[in-house]
Design an enzyme around this catalytic site. Structure first.
Site, short mmCIF file in Angstrom:
data_model
loop_
_atom_site.label_atom_id
_atom_site.label_comp_id
_atom_site.label_asym_id
_atom_site.label_seq_id
_atom_site.Cartn_x
_atom_site.Cartn_y
_atom_site.Cartn_z
N ARG A 109 -47.27 -88.51 33.36
CA ARG A 109 -47.75 -87.81 34.76
C ARG A 109 -48.90 -88.13 35.53
NH1 ARG A 109 -46.26 -82.56 37.14
NH2 ARG A 109 -44.75 -82.20 35.84
N GLU B 68 -50.32 -74.90 38.51
CA GLU B 68 -51.31 -75.84 38.22
C GLU B 68 -51.78 -76.51 39.55
OE1 GLU B 68 -49.38 -78.24 34.68
OE2 GLU B 68 -47.98 -77.66 35.98
#
Length: 763
Positions: free
Chosen positions: A320, A708
Site C-alpha cells: 500500500r 483512515e
C-alpha cells in the site's frame, strides 16, 4: 425489493445527525469492555508474561520450579503445553513460546495465578538462562547488514532514465520517518472460558474476530467450530488490534483448556508498549525530475520499512505504501522498489493508513524540499501536479472523480481566504525575527478496499421479532469509530423503521462467520452492504403482506401478520465489493473500489528559540460521499487529523541503541516519556466541511469511507512548519528545508539553525 446500492430513500435514517450509539455509556463509565467482563467472572485466573531482558538471545534453560512454589501460582505455561501449533501468526513465523528471543520484552512463558499479584511474583520467580546474540535495531543497520524478510515488490511505469535525462531539474535525497505507538485507551485484553463439552469461548479486544478464532483453534489443535470469539467493543484499535490480539487470546484459551477455569490476559500500559507492534518506520532514498514548469516527470525511489522481528502485515503495508507514493499527483514515469527490514524490535503492524501515510509522506517531503529550489510556491507546485480525470495511477487504475479533488482544493483556498492570509503571514514574518508563521495546503488521495481482494466481503444477520423490534449482528467490530451507529442507521433505512426499533448485538463468530477485519476504512462499506441486503430480503418477504393489509397498516401489524402466515422474519445478508483485482507480482490491477479525497490548509506559528509550534488554524474539505452519519464522520476527520499531527510532529519512539545491557529496550514506554497530542496541539480554530455533490456509485447509500484518509491531512501542518522554518533564513534566500519526522521541537530548532546556511542538492 432489492434497490441499487447507492440509492437513498427520500426519508432515511442514514444522513441524519446522530450521536455515537454508546456515547452515554462511554461518558458515564457504564460501557463494558473485555476486561470489565473478566473481573466480574467467578473463579478467574490471571496471566502474567515472563519477559526476556535481551533484544536477541537464545533461550538456554527455562526453570519454573520456584515459580510453581510461589503462593497463588496455579500453572506456568510453556511450549510443552501447546496441543496444537506453537505459533500466533498467520505466516508461521511468530512462535507463541519462542526458543529464540527476538526483541527486548519478548514473552517466553506465561504464569497463571489466583491474583494478578501472584502471577506477577510467579513470573519474577521463573529462572531463564539466555545466550545473548547480536541485535539489529535501526533501519541503517538492517540495510547495511542486508537483513530483509518477505517480498520485495517493484512498482514501475514508463522509462524513468529517459525521463530523468530529459528533465529540466533533477534532485535527489534521503529521508527516514518514524513509527508510531497506537496508544489506544484500552490495552490488549482477552478472557477465555471452557464449557462442559470443551468448547472455548473467547472474549477479545480484537478487530479481526475470525482470525483470532482461527489462531486460537490451531494453537489448541481444535477446529474453528469449537471456538467462538466475541468482541463486545474496543477502547480504540487504530490497526493495532488487527493481528496482534491473537496470541493473547490464545494464551487465555490455552490456560482455560488446561485448568478448566476462566483465564484473563490484560496487558499493563508498559507491557502493551513493549510487547506489541507499532506503525512501521520507513527509510527512503529518492531521485525526482521536473520539467521547466515544475511538473513532475519522473520518480525513482527505494522504500525500506522496519518490519521488526516477524512479517505480521508488513507485506501488504509495504504494497500500500508503494501504491500511495504518488498521493494526489500525476507522475508519468516511476520506479519504486520496496523491501522489509528484519530488526530485533516488536513486530510492526497495521496502523491507521496501513502504509499509505508513509508512501504519501515521501512525495510530500519531496515537493516541500524541492519547491524553493524550483523557485515555485509550494502551494502552486502541488496544485499544478494534481491528477486530472482519466489519468491512471502507476499500477494502472484510472483515477475517477479527480474533479472532486480540484473542487475540494478550490473550496479550501476560497473559504480559508488563502491569498489574504498568506499576505498576512508574510507581513507577520517580516516584523517578527524570533517567531515565524507558515500556511500551506496539501491534498489526499487514498484508495479504499483491502489490498487482499478476498477480504472485501462481509456478512450480517438481521432478526425481526414478532413485536416488530429488530436485532442486527454484523461482522464489523466497534472500536469507538461509530461503525455500529452507522449500521443501526443503515438497518433502519433498509427496513424503513424508526431507528429506536433497532438494536445491535456484539460481534460474534457464531453469528456471522468468516468475517474480515474491521480495517482498511472498509467497515461501513462492507458491513453496510450486508446489512442492507439482509434488510431488503426481509422487506421483500413482507411486501405481499403489506399489499394485502393496505398502505395504512403499521409495521407491527405487518410483522405480526407475517409471522402467523409463516413468513421468514430473519435474513443473512452478504456483500462483496465488485470490480477488484490485483496482481501482487506485477503490482498491477484495480485494488481499490474508489479514492477518498481531501484537502487541508494549515497555518502554524513556530518559536525560533525553542522550536515549539502552535497550530493557529486548519481548514479542511473532505470527501465522504453522501455521509451515512455526518456527526460521526466529522469526528473521525478531526480525530484522524490530530493523530496524524501526533505522528508527524510529536510522537518519538526511542529504543536503546547502545551496546550496553539495555540494548533494544524501548525507552518511551509510558505516557510520561512518549509525547501524545493533547488539547495544546489542537488548532486554535478548526473548520471541517464535507464535500457536497459527492455521491459514490456502487457503495452503500452513496457514502465513502472516512476512517483512515483524514490522518494524511496532517501533512499540511508538517509542511506549514517547514515553510515557517524557511522564513528564518536570510531575506531572498531559497532554502530547501530538510525536516526530520517527527518534526519535534528539538528537530525544528536544529532545522531553524540550519536554514540560514544549508541549501538543497541539484544534479
Amino acid at each position: 425489493m432489492s434497490t441499487p446500492l447507492a440509492r437513498r430513500p427520500t426519508s432515511a435514517e442514514v444522513g441524519e445527525i446522530r450521536p455515537h450509539e454508546a456515547a452515554s455509556l462511554h461518558v458515564t463509565g457504564r460501557a463494558l469492555y473485555t476486561d470489565d467482563v473478566a473481573v466480574r467472572t467467578p473463579g478467574l485466573l490471571h496471566a502474567h508474561p515472563v519477559q526476556a531482558p535481551h533484544a536477541h538471545a537464545r533461550v538456554v534453560r527455562p526453570d519454573a520450579t520456584r515459580a510453581a512454589e510461589t503462593p497463588g501460582v496455579v500453572r506456568v505455561l510453556s511450549a510443552v503445553d501447546v496441543p496444537g501449533v506453537n505459533d500466533a501468526g498467520t505466516k508461521h513465523d511468530e512462535p507463541l513460546f519462542p526458543d529464540e528471543v527476538m526483541y527486548h520484552g519478548h514473552a517466553v512463558a506465561w504464569v497463571l495465578g489466583e491474583t494478578l499479584e501472584a502471577a506477577r511474583l510467579g513470573a519474577l520467580a521463573v529462572e531463564v538462562d539466555y545466550e545473548p546474540l547480536p541485535a539489529i535495531l535501526t533501519l541503517p543497520e538492517a540495510i547495511a547488514a542486508e537483513s530483509f524478510q518477505g517480498l520485495r515488490p517493484r512498482l514501475e511505469r514508463g522509462d524513468v532514465e529517459e525521463a530523468m535525462a530529459g528533465a529540466a531539474h533533477v534532485f535527489s535525497g534521503e529521508f527516514e520517518m518514524a513509527g508510531q505507538e497506537h496508544f489506544y485507551l484500552e490495552t490488549h485484553a482477552a478472557l477465555a472460558t471452557v464449557d462442559d463439552d470443551g468448547q472455548v469461548f473467547v472474549q477479545s479486544s480484537t478487530q479481526h474476530p475470525t482470525e483470532t478464532q482461527e489462531i486460537v483453534a490451531h494453537v489448541l489443535g481444535l477446529s474453528s467450530h469449537q471456538v467462538t470469539v466475541q468482541c463486545l467493543r474496543m477502547g480504540g484499535g487504530f490497526g493495532g488490534k488487527e493481528m496482534q490480539p491473537h496470541g493473547y487470546a490464545a494464551i487465555a484459551a490455552l490456560g482455560a483448556r488446561l485448568t478448566g477455569r476462566p483465564v484473563r490476559v490484560r496487558l499493563t500500559r508498559q507491557q502493551d508498549m513493549t510487547m506489541t507492534g507499532k506503525r512501521h518506520g520507513f527509510h527512503a532514498t529518492w531521485r525526482v525530475g521536473f520539467d521547466g514548469d515544475g511538473r513532475l516527470q519522473a520518480l525513482e525511489a527505494t522504500l525500506t520499512s522496519d518490519g521488526g522481528w516477524s512479517l505480521d502485515l508488513s507485506e501488504p503495508v509495504l504494497s500500500r505504501a508503494l501504491c500511495h507514493v504518488d498521493n494526489a499527483y500525476w507522475i508519468p514515469h516511476l520506479r519504486v522498489d520496496g523491501r522489509i527490514a528484519q530488526t530485533h524490535k516488536t513486530s510492526q503492524t497495521a496502523f491507521r493508513g496501513f502504509g499509505g501515510p508513509q508512501g504519501m509522506l515521501v512525495i510530500e517531503d519531496i515537493l516541500g524540499r524541492c519547491a524553493p529550489l524550483l523557485g515555485i510556491d509550494p502551494v502552486d507546485l502541488r496544485r499544478r501536479n494534481l491528477y486530472a480525470d482519466g489519468q491512471e495511477t502507476p499500477y494502472g487504475q484510472v483515477v475517477r472523480h479527480a474533479d472532486r479533488l480540484e473542487r475540494a482544493w478550490d473550496q479550501v483556498v476560497d473559504t480559508a481566504e488563502l491569498a489574504t492570509r498568506r499576505d498576512e503571514v508574510a507581513g507577520f514574518n517580516a516584523q517578527n525575527p524570533r517567531r515565524k508563521r507558515g500556511l500551506v495546503v496539501t491534498p489526499v488521495k487514498f484508495g479504499i478496499s483491502f489490498n487482499f481482494t478476498a477480504f472485501n466481503q462481509a456478512g450480517a444477520l438481521v432478526h425481526v421479532y414478532r413485536d416488530g423490534s429488530v436485532l442486527i449482528n454484523h461482522g464489523g467490530t466497534e472500536m469507538g469509530q461509530g461503525l455500529h451507529t452507522k449500521m443501526l442507521q443503515v438497518a433502519a433505512t433498509a427496513l424503513r423503521v424508526p431507528i429506536d426499533r433497532v438494536r445491535l448485538a456484539p460481534t460474534r463468530t457464531d453469528k456471522v462467520p468468516n468475517t474480515s477485519a474491521t480495517a482498511a476504512s472498509s467497515g461501513a462499506d462492507l458491513n453496510g452492504g450486508a446489512v442492507k441486503d439482509a434488510g431488503e430480503q426481509i422487506l421483500a418477504r413482507l411486501e405481499p403482506v403489506r399489499e394485502r393489509l393496505g398502505p395504512n397498516a403499521s409495521w407491527d401489524e405487518v410483522v405480526r401478520t407475517a409471522y402467523f402466515d409463516r413468513i421468514q422474519l430473519w435474513a443473512a445478508g452478504f456483500y462483496r465489493t465488485e470490480g477488484l483485482w490485483w496482481d501482487t507480482a506485477a503490482m498491477r490491477g484495480e485494488p481499490f473500489k474508489y479514492f477518498a479525497y481531501g484537502v487541508a490548509a494549515a497555518e502554524v506559528e513556530v518559536d525560533g528559540y525553542t522550536g515549539a509550534y502552535e497550530v493557529r488554524r486548519v481548514d479542511i474539505v473532505h470527501d465522504v460521499g453522501d455521509s451515512l452519519s455526518p456527526l460521526i464522520d466529522i469526528g473521525q476527520i478531526e480525530g484522524g487529523f490530530l493523530q496524524g499531527v501526533g505522528w508527524l510532529t510529536l510522537e518519538d519512539l526511542r529504543w536503546d541503541t547502545s551496546d550496553g545491557p539495555g540494548r533494544g529496550r524501548l525507552a518511551t514506554q509510558a505516557a510520561s516519556t512518549y509525547k501524545l497530542p493533547s488539547l495544546s496541539e489542537m488548532p486554535h480554530e478548526m473548520r471541517v466541511t464535507l464535500l457536497d455533490r459527492a455521491t459514490e456509485d456502487g457503495v452503500v447509500y452513496g457514502s465513502k469511507a472516512v476512517g483512515e484518509p483524514p490522518l494524511m491531512l496532517a501533512f499540511s501542518v508538517r509542511e506549514a512548519i517547514r515553510e515557517a522554518i524557511a522564513a528564518f533564513a536570510p531575506a531572498g534566500a531559497r532554502r530547501s528545508v530538510d525536516l526530520a519526522s517527527p518534526a519535534t521541537p528539538e528537530a525544528v530548532f536544529w532545522a531553524i539553525r540550519a536554514a540560514a546556511t544549508e541549501g538543497g542538492s541539484e544534479r
